[in-house]
Design a protein around this motif. Sequence first.
Motif, PDB file in Angstrom:
ATOM      1  N   GLU A  14       0.841  -1.204   0.000  1.00  0.00           N
ATOM      2  CA  GLU A  14       0.000   0.000   0.000  1.00  0.00           C
ATOM      3  C   GLU A  14       0.873   1.251   0.000  1.00  0.00           C
ATOM      4  O   GLU A  14       0.574   2.228  -0.681  1.00  0.00           O
ATOM      5  N   ALA A  15       1.957   1.218   0.770  1.00  0.00           N
ATOM      6  CA  ALA A  15       2.893   2.349   0.789  1.00  0.00           C
ATOM      7  C   ALA A  15       3.566   2.492  -0.579  1.00  0.00           C
ATOM      8  O   ALA A  15       3.651   3.595  -1.129  1.00  0.00           O
ATOM      9  N   LEU A  18       1.678   4.154  -3.375  1.00  0.00           N
ATOM     10  CA  LEU A  18       1.641   5.618  -3.319  1.00  0.00           C
ATOM     11  C   LEU A  18       3.024   6.235  -3.565  1.00  0.00           C
ATOM     12  O   LEU A  18       3.186   7.452  -3.493  1.00  0.00           O
ATOM     13  N   PHE A  20       5.762   5.520  -1.672  1.00  0.00           N
ATOM     14  CA  PHE A  20       6.445   5.719  -0.391  1.00  0.00           C
ATOM     15  C   PHE A  20       7.263   4.491  -0.013  1.00  0.00           C
ATOM     16  O   PHE A  20       6.998   3.387  -0.474  1.00  0.00           O
ATOM     17  N   ASP A  42       8.473   9.633   1.747  1.00  0.00           N
ATOM     18  CA  ASP A  42       8.547   9.846   0.311  1.00  0.00           C
ATOM     19  C   ASP A  42      10.045   9.886   0.002  1.00  0.00           C
ATOM     20  O   ASP A  42      10.767  10.716   0.564  1.00  0.00           O
ATOM     21  N   GLN A  52      -0.216  13.271   2.552  1.00  0.00           N
ATOM     22  CA  GLN A  52       0.326  11.948   2.262  1.00  0.00           C
ATOM     23  C   GLN A  52       0.043  10.970   3.401  1.00  0.00           C
ATOM     24  O   GLN A  52      -0.282   9.806   3.156  1.00  0.00           O
ATOM     25  N   CYS A  53       0.170  11.445   4.629  1.00  0.00           N
ATOM     26  CA  CYS A  53      -0.156  10.594   5.790  1.00  0.00           C
ATOM     27  C   CYS A  53      -1.620  10.172   5.740  1.00  0.00           C
ATOM     28  O   CYS A  53      -1.949   9.004   5.992  1.00  0.00           O
ATOM     29  N   ASP A  55      -3.598   9.973   3.071  1.00  0.00           N
ATOM     30  CA  ASP A  55      -3.800   9.037   1.961  1.00  0.00           C
ATOM     31  C   ASP A  55      -3.336   7.633   2.344  1.00  0.00           C
ATOM     32  O   ASP A  55      -4.031   6.647   2.088  1.00  0.00           O
ATOM     33  N   LEU A  56      -2.157   7.547   2.945  1.00  0.00           N
ATOM     34  CA  LEU A  56      -1.626   6.242   3.329  1.00  0.00           C
ATOM     35  C   LEU A  56      -2.467   5.609   4.434  1.00  0.00           C
ATOM     36  O   LEU A  56      -2.738   4.409   4.399  1.00  0.00           O
ATOM     37  N   SER A  57      -2.911   6.406   5.377  1.00  0.00           N
ATOM     38  CA  SER A  57      -3.755   5.899   6.461  1.00  0.00           C
ATOM     39  C   SER A  57      -5.034   5.270   5.906  1.00  0.00           C
ATOM     40  O   SER A  57      -5.430   4.168   6.314  1.00  0.00           O
ATOM     41  N   ARG A  59      -5.550   4.060   2.867  1.00  0.00           N
ATOM     42  CA  ARG A  59      -5.214   2.832   2.117  1.00  0.00           C
ATOM     43  C   ARG A  59      -4.955   1.676   3.074  1.00  0.00           C
ATOM     44  O   ARG A  59      -5.417   0.560   2.836  1.00  0.00           O
ATOM     45  N   VAL A  83      -0.306   6.962  11.350  1.00  0.00           N
ATOM     46  CA  VAL A  83       0.610   7.022  10.210  1.00  0.00           C
ATOM     47  C   VAL A  83       1.366   8.339  10.299  1.00  0.00           C
ATOM     48  O   VAL A  83       0.754   9.401  10.441  1.00  0.00           O
TER      49      VAL A  83
END
Length: 187
Positions: A14-15, A18, A20, A42, A52-53, A55-57, A59, A83
Amino acid sequence: MADIARLTEVIEPEAKALGFELVRVKMTGSGDERTLQIMAEDPATGQLVVEQCMDLSRRISDRIDEVEEGGEELVQGAYHLEVSSPGIDRPLTRPKDYADWAGHEAKIALADKIDGHRSLKGELVGIEGDVVTIEDRKAGRVAVPLDKIHSAQLVFTDKLMAATRPLDMSGVEDIEELEQEEEEAQD
């Protein structure tokens, strides 16, 4: 409890999707106060900004839900998902971290004593193969196999501050305002 290796298998794609790099996956706390802490960066900046945090959270949360709905329990019981960016005094968790941050001050906690020392603090010399070298203030130059390191992190210094790109704080005000509006709506 939680199988960190299995969680990492689920979270890392998942990271990467994106763009990352995963820095650390860690479970802290106990009972209902447990936190699944995910640190990522990144590669272009060495940090994550607020968007970005978020978005990742999303996902990660969606992916964990999907896996658990399929019948596999990744984390038993309640927990909080956190995250974040690794920060300036970041943990050193990957071999590349020891190379990237050579020349900066670090502290290393050892799994077992080496030359009578359980912890080391001083200038990080670097890594060669799977051996990290640090110029400890008391013990001098010490070579430590990666598998003997319990934990390691950079020490906040002026030199580190100067070498670190400033964090982009854009978006923080919007999130704080949104949280405040949500709290007021609940009252």
